[in-house]
Scaffold this motif. Structure first.
Motif, PDB file in Angstrom:
ATOM      1  N   THR A 200      23.194  11.306  -2.179  1.00  0.00           N
ATOM      2  CA  THR A 200      22.720  11.001  -0.837  1.00  0.00           C
ATOM      3  C   THR A 200      23.583   9.883  -0.275  1.00  0.00           C
ATOM      4  O   THR A 200      24.010   8.988  -1.001  1.00  0.00           O
ATOM      5  N   SER A 201      23.863   9.974   1.020  1.00  0.00           N
ATOM      6  CA  SER A 201      24.680   8.945   1.658  1.00  0.00           C
ATOM      7  C   SER A 201      24.095   8.600   3.009  1.00  0.00           C
ATOM      8  O   SER A 201      23.405   9.399   3.639  1.00  0.00           O
ATOM      9  N   GLU A 202      24.353   7.385   3.422  1.00  0.00           N
ATOM     10  CA  GLU A 202      23.920   6.910   4.740  1.00  0.00           C
ATOM     11  C   GLU A 202      25.129   6.289   5.427  1.00  0.00           C
ATOM     12  O   GLU A 202      25.636   5.255   4.966  1.00  0.00           O
ATOM     13  N   PRO A 203      25.665   6.921   6.497  1.00  0.00           N
ATOM     14  CA  PRO A 203      25.163   8.147   7.122  1.00  0.00           C
ATOM     15  C   PRO A 203      25.441   9.378   6.261  1.00  0.00           C
ATOM     16  O   PRO A 203      26.285   9.353   5.361  1.00  0.00           O
ATOM     17  N   ALA A 204      24.711  10.476   6.543  1.00  0.00           N
ATOM     18  CA  ALA A 204      24.863  11.710   5.781  1.00  0.00           C
ATOM     19  C   ALA A 204      26.262  12.282   5.977  1.00  0.00           C
ATOM     20  O   ALA A 204      26.792  12.288   7.084  1.00  0.00           O
ATOM     21  N   GLN A 205      26.869  12.750   4.864  1.00  0.00           N
ATOM     22  CA  GLN A 205      28.214  13.325   4.906  1.00  0.00           C
ATOM     23  C   GLN A 205      28.285  14.516   3.960  1.00  0.00           C
ATOM     24  O   GLN A 205      27.750  14.460   2.855  1.00  0.00           O
ATOM     25  N   TRP A 225      35.126   9.186   3.115  1.00  0.00           N
ATOM     26  CA  TRP A 225      33.863   8.508   3.378  1.00  0.00           C
ATOM     27  C   TRP A 225      33.971   7.675   4.655  1.00  0.00           C
ATOM     28  O   TRP A 225      35.017   7.080   4.929  1.00  0.00           O
ATOM     29  N   SER A 229      29.641   3.100   4.505  1.00  0.00           N
ATOM     30  CA  SER A 229      28.581   3.990   4.001  1.00  0.00           C
ATOM     31  C   SER A 229      27.953   3.434   2.726  1.00  0.00           C
ATOM     32  O   SER A 229      28.605   2.728   1.947  1.00  0.00           O
ATOM     33  N   THR A 230      26.696   3.761   2.531  1.00  0.00           N
ATOM     34  CA  THR A 230      26.040   3.532   1.240  1.00  0.00           C
ATOM     35  C   THR A 230      25.862   4.891   0.579  1.00  0.00           C
ATOM     36  O   THR A 230      25.488   5.873   1.226  1.00  0.00           O
ATOM     37  N   ASP A 255      24.249   3.322  -7.422  1.00  0.00           N
ATOM     38  CA  ASP A 255      24.302   3.016  -5.994  1.00  0.00           C
ATOM     39  C   ASP A 255      25.584   2.230  -5.712  1.00  0.00           C
ATOM     40  O   ASP A 255      25.818   1.183  -6.328  1.00  0.00           O
ATOM     41  N   LYS A 257      28.773   1.192  -2.517  1.00  0.00           N
ATOM     42  CA  LYS A 257      29.025   1.015  -1.090  1.00  0.00           C
ATOM     43  C   LYS A 257      30.501   1.270  -0.808  1.00  0.00           C
ATOM     44  O   LYS A 257      31.370   0.926  -1.613  1.00  0.00           O
TER      45      LYS A 257
END
Length: 420
Positions: A200-205, A225, A229-230, A255, A257
């Motif tokens: 899962t990533s924020e923002p979604a990619q 990326w 992103s996280t 997790d 970054k």
């Protein structure tokens, strides 16, 4: 104590075996027909008391039901990685609960299809569990089914699963996620392993896992990326069968970054490197690439490791006549074969003019220090115009192939992301 997490299917789209809806006109016609056939001398109507409140013997709506397909009731030696799979009929809402022998709930969640419930971690070995699936239909009446099973004893043959990256690491925009196995995973088991790997990533990619070897699988997004992103990835392989009596030893959760976007582009014709940060050119650096007998590779590579000081020793590889042993400053590895960006004060007179290296990207001592200070592992460098093409597999070459080629390495069919 673990907290129970029940997941619900609330959309009618998940209903199995949907029932027909009868219009009011059809019901009225059925009642009139029944009246003609069943009138007595007094003209009364006979009704079916088994369906109270519904005229003419119309049946109650079909009741929702569920069936647990695995693990089956009373199963023994169940892998500790097991999921609860089930089917439902006429259900508009479904909940799943798993409890251990002491009655404590196990945390888990449903998959997107709503037919598989996976614990968030491997179950205990040699433990008895009870799975309960409850299906509820439009009538609001729940229907419950259970399955009690026992997990296998702890296996002696276990495969260690590791991540190249660790928690809270900050990486470059080209960094692939790398998961390694202590033993080769047979091809027939790779899809099962990959189903237990989520990102899962924020923002979604958009991205996909690709097997680079029988002991390593990597994940990259379709494009680099996005800066800042996280990214979180989870590997649920504890207790998972991996062939020939071997089982996954552990789960993983990492997790990371992604830092700022820093890109390096090297043009062999101009003998220059251009460095851009977040889309803006910040530095131009003269370079000397590999001479014709030992050309540098053309393609997109990544910074794999950074060594402030090291020694290049090629005697074992090239022999006593061609080998050399040299102290190096500000070395950044690009390939397994030994291509680096590094400071080369002995070639500063040739940098920007001619190629004299053994395949590395030579820069001055000052520029080597600047690059070393500003780069991160996972930062991309693209070299263009040399005599040799980058060989896939010679380093983190995830960006050396186009997307259509990359997804072919997935053990599962690739499904493109929706437009939204």
């Amino acid at each position: 104590m673990r907290v129970s997490q029940n997941e619900s299917i609330r959309s009618a789209g998940h209903r199995r075996g949907g029932r027909r809806r009868v219009s009011a006109t059809a019901v009225l016609a059925a009642v009139l027909a029944f009246t003609v056939a069943c009138t007595s001398g007094g003209g009364g109507v006979t009704t079916n008391d088994d369906a109270p409140g519904l005229p003419g013997g119309v049946e109650d709506p079909p009741r929702a039901s569920a069936v647990i397909t695995a693990p089956v009731a009373d199963a023994k030696d169940v892998p500790a990685s097991t999921a609860i799979t089930f089917t439902t009929d006429q259900a508009t809402e479904t909940t799943v609960e798993l409890t251990d022998a002491a009655g404590e709930a196990v945390e888990g969640k449903l998959d997107e299809e709503g037919t598989t419930w996976l614990p968030t971690g491997a179950l205990e070995y040699g433990e008895t569990y009870t799975a309960t699936v409850t299906a509820t239909g439009d009538d609001g009446r729940p229907s419950e089914t259970t399955s009690t099973f026992t997990t296998m004893a702890k296996p002696s043959n276990q495969v260690r699963v590791t991540s190249y990256l660790g928690d809270d690491q900050v990486v470059g925009v080209g960094m692939p996620l790398i998961v390694r196995f202590g033993r080769e995973v047979p091809e027939k088991y790779r899809a099962d392993v990959q189903r237990r790997m989520t990102v899962t990533s924020e923002p979604a990619q958009e991205g996909v896992w690709r097997w680079s070897s029988p002991t390593e699988v990597r994940y990259r997004p379709k494009e680099f990326w996005q800066a800042g992103s996280t990214v979180s990835y989870r590997v649920q392989t504890g207790g998972l069968p991996m062939g020939a009596g071997w089982f996954g030893r552990n789960d993983l959760s990492v997790d990371i970054k992604v830092g700022r976007e820093l890109l390096m582009s090297v043009d062999n014709k101009a003998k220059k490197m251009t460095v851009t940060r977040d889309g803006k050119a910040v530095k131009t650096i003269p370079v000397s690439l590999g001479k014709k007998s030992t050309p540098s590779s053309s393609g997109t590579m990544l910074v794999m490791e950074k060594l402030r000081k090291t020694v290049f020793d090629t005697f074992d590889e090239l022999g006593p006549e061609d080998g050399y042993r040299t102290k190096i400053d500000y070395a950044q590895r690009l390939t397994y074969g030994g291509e680096f960006i590094h400071a080369a004060p002995w070639s500063e007179g040739q940098q920007g003019r001619t190629n004299v290296s053994h395949g590395c990207v030579n820069v001055s001592m000052a520029n080597g220090a600047w690059l070393f200070e500003n780069t991160r592992v996972g930062d991309p460098i693209t070299v263009k115009g040399t005599e040799r093409r980058l060989q896939v597999g010679n380093g983190w070459t995830d960006w050396a192939m186009d997307w259509d080629e990359y997804v072919k390495g997935s053990a599962l069919p690739y499904e493109p992301a929706a437009d939204n």
